[in-house]
Design an enzyme around this catalytic site. Structure first.
Site, PDB file in Angstrom:
ATOM      1  N   LYS A  22       2.993 -41.165  12.220  1.00 14.02           N
ATOM      2  CA  LYS A  22       2.753 -39.592  12.463  1.00 14.02           C
ATOM      3  C   LYS A  22       1.243 -39.877  13.199  1.00 14.02           C
ATOM      4  CE  LYS A  22       0.321 -37.506   9.135  1.00 14.02           C
ATOM      5  NZ  LYS A  22      -0.967 -36.949   9.850  1.00 14.02           N
ATOM      6  N   ASN A  23       0.355 -40.704  12.689  1.00 15.56           N
ATOM      7  CA  ASN A  23      -0.905 -40.860  13.276  1.00 15.56           C
ATOM      8  C   ASN A  23      -0.949 -41.410  14.391  1.00 15.56           C
ATOM      9  OD1 ASN A  23      -1.795 -39.323  10.825  1.00 15.56           O
ATOM     10  ND2 ASN A  23      -3.148 -40.784  10.168  1.00 15.56           N
ATOM     11  N   ARG A  95      -5.205 -30.444  11.784  1.00 15.41           N
ATOM     12  CA  ARG A  95      -6.432 -30.658  12.342  1.00 15.41           C
ATOM     13  C   ARG A  95      -6.410 -31.439  13.774  1.00 15.41           C
ATOM     14  NH1 ARG A  95     -10.863 -29.730  10.048  1.00 15.41           N
ATOM     15  NH2 ARG A  95     -11.644 -31.575  11.179  1.00 15.41           N
ATOM     16  N   CYS A 119      -9.947 -27.909   5.272  1.00 15.94           N
ATOM     17  CA  CYS A 119      -9.371 -29.003   4.591  1.00 15.94           C
ATOM     18  C   CYS A 119      -9.588 -29.345   3.356  1.00 15.94           C
ATOM     19  CB  CYS A 119      -9.286 -30.120   5.586  1.00 15.94           C
ATOM     20  SG  CYS A 119      -8.617 -31.556   4.845  1.00 15.94           S
ATOM     21  N   ARG A 124     -14.740 -32.193   7.129  1.00 13.04           N
ATOM     22  CA  ARG A 124     -14.403 -32.560   8.432  1.00 13.04           C
ATOM     23  C   ARG A 124     -14.817 -31.882   9.598  1.00 13.04           C
ATOM     24  NH1 ARG A 124      -7.965 -34.167   7.170  1.00 13.04           N
ATOM     25  NH2 ARG A 124      -8.558 -35.653   8.710  1.00 13.04           N
ATOM     26  N   LYS A 164     -21.071 -42.725  14.284  1.00 10.77           N
ATOM     27  CA  LYS A 164     -20.303 -42.842  13.111  1.00 10.77           C
ATOM     28  C   LYS A 164     -18.904 -43.293  13.523  1.00 10.77           C
ATOM     29  CE  LYS A 164     -18.843 -40.566   8.918  1.00 10.77           C
ATOM     30  NZ  LYS A 164     -19.037 -39.245   8.134  1.00 10.77           N
ATOM     31  N   SER A 166     -15.187 -42.830  13.877  1.00 10.80           N
ATOM     32  CA  SER A 166     -14.240 -41.741  13.636  1.00 10.80           C
ATOM     33  C   SER A 166     -12.791 -42.035  14.539  1.00 10.80           C
ATOM     34  CB  SER A 166     -14.894 -40.274  14.116  1.00 10.80           C
ATOM     35  OG  SER A 166     -13.726 -39.502  14.464  1.00 10.80           O
ATOM     36  N   VAL A 167     -11.827 -41.913  13.619  1.00  8.56           N
ATOM     37  CA  VAL A 167     -10.476 -42.209  14.318  1.00  8.56           C
ATOM     38  C   VAL A 167     -10.372 -41.138  15.322  1.00  8.56           C
ATOM     39  CG1 VAL A 167      -8.020 -42.235  13.938  1.00  8.56           C
ATOM     40  CG2 VAL A 167      -9.581 -43.104  12.252  1.00  8.56           C
ATOM     41  N   ASP A 308      -6.177 -43.166   3.049  1.00  5.38           N
ATOM     42  CA  ASP A 308      -4.842 -42.607   3.010  1.00  5.38           C
ATOM     43  C   ASP A 308      -3.858 -43.008   1.912  1.00  5.38           C
ATOM     44  OD1 ASP A 308      -5.642 -40.654   4.890  1.00  5.38           O
ATOM     45  OD2 ASP A 308      -4.430 -41.313   6.605  1.00  5.38           O
ATOM     46  N   ILE A 330     -14.797 -42.584   2.741  1.00  5.60           N
ATOM     47  CA  ILE A 330     -14.264 -41.830   4.006  1.00  5.60           C
ATOM     48  C   ILE A 330     -14.478 -40.171   3.805  1.00  5.60           C
ATOM     49  CG2 ILE A 330     -12.539 -41.494   5.962  1.00  5.60           C
ATOM     50  CD1 ILE A 330     -13.553 -44.478   5.623  1.00  5.60           C
ATOM     51  N   ARG A 400       4.355 -32.585   5.954  1.00  2.33           N
ATOM     52  CA  ARG A 400       3.485 -32.668   7.134  1.00  2.33           C
ATOM     53  C   ARG A 400       3.612 -34.090   7.447  1.00  2.33           C
ATOM     54  NH1 ARG A 400      -2.004 -32.049   5.936  1.00  2.33           N
ATOM     55  NH2 ARG A 400      -1.924 -33.191   8.042  1.00  2.33           N
TER      56      ARG A 400
HETATM   57  C1  UD1 Z   1      -7.529 -39.530  10.716  1.00  2.00           C
HETATM   58  C2  UD1 Z   1      -6.296 -39.353  10.097  1.00  2.00           C
HETATM   59  C3  UD1 Z   1      -6.134 -39.505   8.673  1.00  2.00           C
HETATM   60  C4  UD1 Z   1      -7.245 -40.279   7.866  1.00  2.00           C
HETATM   61  C5  UD1 Z   1      -8.481 -40.360   8.786  1.00  2.00           C
HETATM   62  C6  UD1 Z   1      -9.664 -41.654   8.236  1.00  2.00           C
HETATM   63  C7  UD1 Z   1      -5.060 -38.832  12.213  1.00  2.00           C
HETATM   64  C8  UD1 Z   1      -4.169 -37.745  12.543  1.00  2.00           C
HETATM   65  N1  UD1 Z   1      -5.593 -38.557  10.939  1.00  2.00           N
HETATM   66  O1  UD1 Z   1      -8.232 -38.399  10.568  1.00  2.00           O
HETATM   67  O2  UD1 Z   1      -5.104 -39.534   8.261  1.00  2.00           O
HETATM   68  O3  UD1 Z   1      -7.634 -39.973   6.787  1.00  2.00           O
HETATM   69  O4  UD1 Z   1      -8.528 -40.713  10.232  1.00  2.00           O
HETATM   70  O5  UD1 Z   1      -8.702 -42.833   8.193  1.00  2.00           O
HETATM   71  O6  UD1 Z   1      -4.905 -39.776  12.540  1.00  2.00           O
HETATM   72  N2  UD1 Z   1     -16.270 -37.098  10.745  1.00  2.00           N
HETATM   73  C9  UD1 Z   1     -17.499 -36.489  11.276  1.00  2.00           C
HETATM   74  N3  UD1 Z   1     -17.504 -35.833  12.494  1.00  2.00           N
HETATM   75  C10 UD1 Z   1     -16.456 -35.923  13.196  1.00  2.00           C
HETATM   76  C11 UD1 Z   1     -15.278 -36.587  13.080  1.00  2.00           C
HETATM   77  C12 UD1 Z   1     -15.318 -37.113  11.724  1.00  2.00           C
HETATM   78  O7  UD1 Z   1     -18.611 -36.306  10.470  1.00  2.00           O
HETATM   79  O8  UD1 Z   1     -16.759 -35.285  14.445  1.00  2.00           O
HETATM   80  C13 UD1 Z   1     -16.417 -37.748   9.580  1.00  2.00           C
HETATM   81  C14 UD1 Z   1     -15.061 -36.938   8.694  1.00  2.00           C
HETATM   82  O9  UD1 Z   1     -15.319 -35.680   8.008  1.00  2.00           O
HETATM   83  C15 UD1 Z   1     -14.828 -38.339   7.657  1.00  2.00           C
HETATM   84  C16 UD1 Z   1     -15.062 -39.269   8.733  1.00  2.00           C
HETATM   85  O10 UD1 Z   1     -15.891 -38.977   9.657  1.00  2.00           O
HETATM   86  O11 UD1 Z   1     -15.697 -38.106   6.718  1.00  2.00           O
HETATM   87  C17 UD1 Z   1     -13.969 -39.831   9.174  1.00  2.00           C
HETATM   88  O12 UD1 Z   1     -13.163 -39.146   9.612  1.00  2.00           O
HETATM   89  P1  UD1 Z   1     -12.179 -39.507  11.000  1.00  2.00           P
HETATM   90  O13 UD1 Z   1     -12.029 -41.059  11.204  1.00  2.00           O
HETATM   91  O14 UD1 Z   1     -12.417 -38.636  12.088  1.00  2.00           O
HETATM   92  O15 UD1 Z   1     -10.798 -38.862  10.500  1.00  2.00           O
HETATM   93  P2  UD1 Z   1      -9.701 -37.838  11.417  1.00  2.00           P
HETATM   94  O16 UD1 Z   1      -9.456 -38.449  12.985  1.00  2.00           O
HETATM   95  O17 UD1 Z   1      -9.896 -36.707  11.002  1.00  2.00           O
END
Ligand code: UD1
Length: 421
Positions: A22-23, A95, A119, A124, A164, A166-167, A308, A330, A400
């Site tokens: 999915k991701n 999201r 969420c 997030r 930081k 961020s995926v 996850d 995380i 989902r």
């Molecule tokens: C993706 C995955 C999710 C997984 C997460 C962490 C998808 C669709 N979802 O979510 O399943 O749990 O990676 O491996 O791929 N953050 C900020 N600011 C931002 C973005 C993120 O502060 O602009 C923080 C988030 O709140 C969190 C951390 O960074 O604490 C990591 O988040 P992120 O890696 O961005 O997760 P997602 O991409 O939302």
């Protein structure tokens, strides 16, 4: 509202085939906004988030067709001008919809994308996505719950260091930079396997992308792309979930259609816990495992242990001979499953981002509430080992991200069913 009913204490034997990720599918779908040529995506998982993303793309005008029987998506956007508005109705449940921001802005010079919905697992925010897009030259305002972004002359390549890991932000920026003018370097990237799948897809369509080091990527933007056919990687979280199910109650369970080297870290921890695993390149056999040992783990960005899978491994820890510990690094609020597991008899204490899990003899069935995707599946795992009957409410969270979960488990001997009341 649908519920799952599980009669626990059965064993699992047989073979489970892992679905596409999915991701990985979600950002790949978002990136198709850039390309006017024919695109074929295979091995897509039939889960709600993927369907929502196809509906969002359809809403903005993409000519996207999904073949459910073949798990394939075909997109043909020749001479299509897409709408640049992604409404709240799509973002409130998914999201990841925010990843359309980068490609829409990059290709059409403007985009209005709803801020994602709330969420359960944490606040997030999307500040890192916006930080990176601003570096590429976007002007961004937040108004009435929407991100309004503009780059009249297109985005321009830059050197960006993410504050930081961020995926989602890494994906948004990689896709945006693929259509920007000039060269972009992104440092402190996330390097999850799903991001590699995305960059492999983009390379196939002709984007000039190179990973310079584990956390740095170079992208030379382009405007003309090629037709592309791609098969999405396996879902490593689904794979980990079923390996843990096997660790809990397998007689002999085989998990196929995966690449075990991608989940090395998880398998190492399970081995440390004393789980009997036979690991080959593309399959794992889990044998009946007794005397489970306690461990200490922390969640981290890849290649660390994935957040996850935190809720799922916690269920396994309830079976250990002693006290295990988890540090969640995380998401700040990702222990929502703990009160429900404790209602089933688990002995878990949470303090901030730390949890302490005392091993116990058995869990007892109860009526419980799913709060997010991975929390829900942890309750399914708990139900599988519990005495008596477990009823799980709000299973839409599960739908989902897990394809056919009940059928896959039922085929291997689990007593699990769904009701509509
Ligand atoms: C993706 C995955 C999710 C997984 C997460 C962490 C998808 C669709 N979802 O979510 O399943 O749990 O990676 O491996 O791929 N953050 C900020 N600011 C931002 C973005 C993120 O502060 O602009 C923080 C988030 O709140 C969190 C951390 O960074 O604490 C990591 O988040 P992120 O890696 O961005 O997760 P997602 O991409 O939302």
């Amino acid at each position: 509202m649908q519920k799952l009913i599980i009669k626990g204490n059965k064993t699992l034997s047989g073979t489970i085939k892992i679905s596409g990720s999915k991701n990985a599918t979600l950002p790949i779908l978002a990136s198709t906004i850039l390309n006017d040529k024919k695109i074929e995506i295979n091995n897509i998982p039939l889960v709600k988030d993927v369907i929502t993303m196809t509906e969002l793309l359809k809403h903005i005008g993409s000519n996207i067709k999904i073949n459910l029987a073949k798990k394939k998506i075909i997109i043909n956007n020749k001479e299509k001008f897409l709408k640049t508005l992604a409404p709240y109705s799509f973002l409130k449940t998914m999201r990841a919809g925010v990843i359309v921001l980068g490609p829409l802005l990059s290709k059409f010079g403007k985009a209005k994308v709803s801020l994602p919905g709330g969420c359960a697992i944490g606040t997030r925010p999307v500040d890192i996505h916006l930080y990176g897009l601003k570096k590429l030259g976007a002007k961004i305002k937040i108004k009435n719950g929407y991100i309004e972004a503009e780059a009249k002359n297109g985005l321009s390549g830059k050197k960006i260091k993410l504050p930081k890991i961020s995926v989602g932000a890494t994906e948004n920026l990689i896709i945006a930079a693929s259509y920007a003018n000039g060269t972009t370097f992104i440092k402190n990237c996330a390097c999850e396997p799903e991001i590699l799948d995305l960059t492999n897809f983009l390379k196939k369509m002709g984007v000039n992308i190179k990973w310079i080091s584990k956390r740095e990527i170079k992208i030379i933007g382009g405007k003309k792309f090629k037709p592309v056919s791609h098969s999405v990687m396996f879902d490593r979280i689904e794979a980990g979930t079923f390996v843990i199910a096997g660790a809990l109650i397998a007689k002999k369970l085989k998990i196929v259609s995966l690449e075990t080297k991608i989940i090395k870290k998880e398998l190492k921890i399970l081995k440390k816990m004393g789980i009997k695993l036979k690991i080959n390149k593309n399959e794992i056999v889990i044998l009946n495992s007794k005397n489970i040992k306690p461990v200490k783990i922390k969640t981290e960005p890849y290649p660390g242990f994935p957040t996850d899978l935190q809720a799922q491994i916690m269920v396994l820890m309830t079976r250990a001979n002693g006290t295990s510990k988890i540090k969640e690094n995380i998401f700040e609020n990702r222990f929502m499953h703990v009160p429900e597991l404790n209602r089933m008899g688990a002995k878990i204490k949470v303090s901030g981002n730390l949890s302490k899990i005392d091993g116990i003899k058995s869990l007892y069935g109860a009526e419980v509430m799913a709060t997010d995707l991975r929390a829900s599946v942890s309750l399914v795992l708990a139900g599988l080992i519990a005495k008596n009957r477990t009823i799980i409410n709000r299973v839409y969270h599960l739908d989902r991200g897990y394809e056919n979960l009940e059928n896959k488990l039922r085929k291997c001997g689990a007593n699990i069913s769904r009701t509509n009341y």
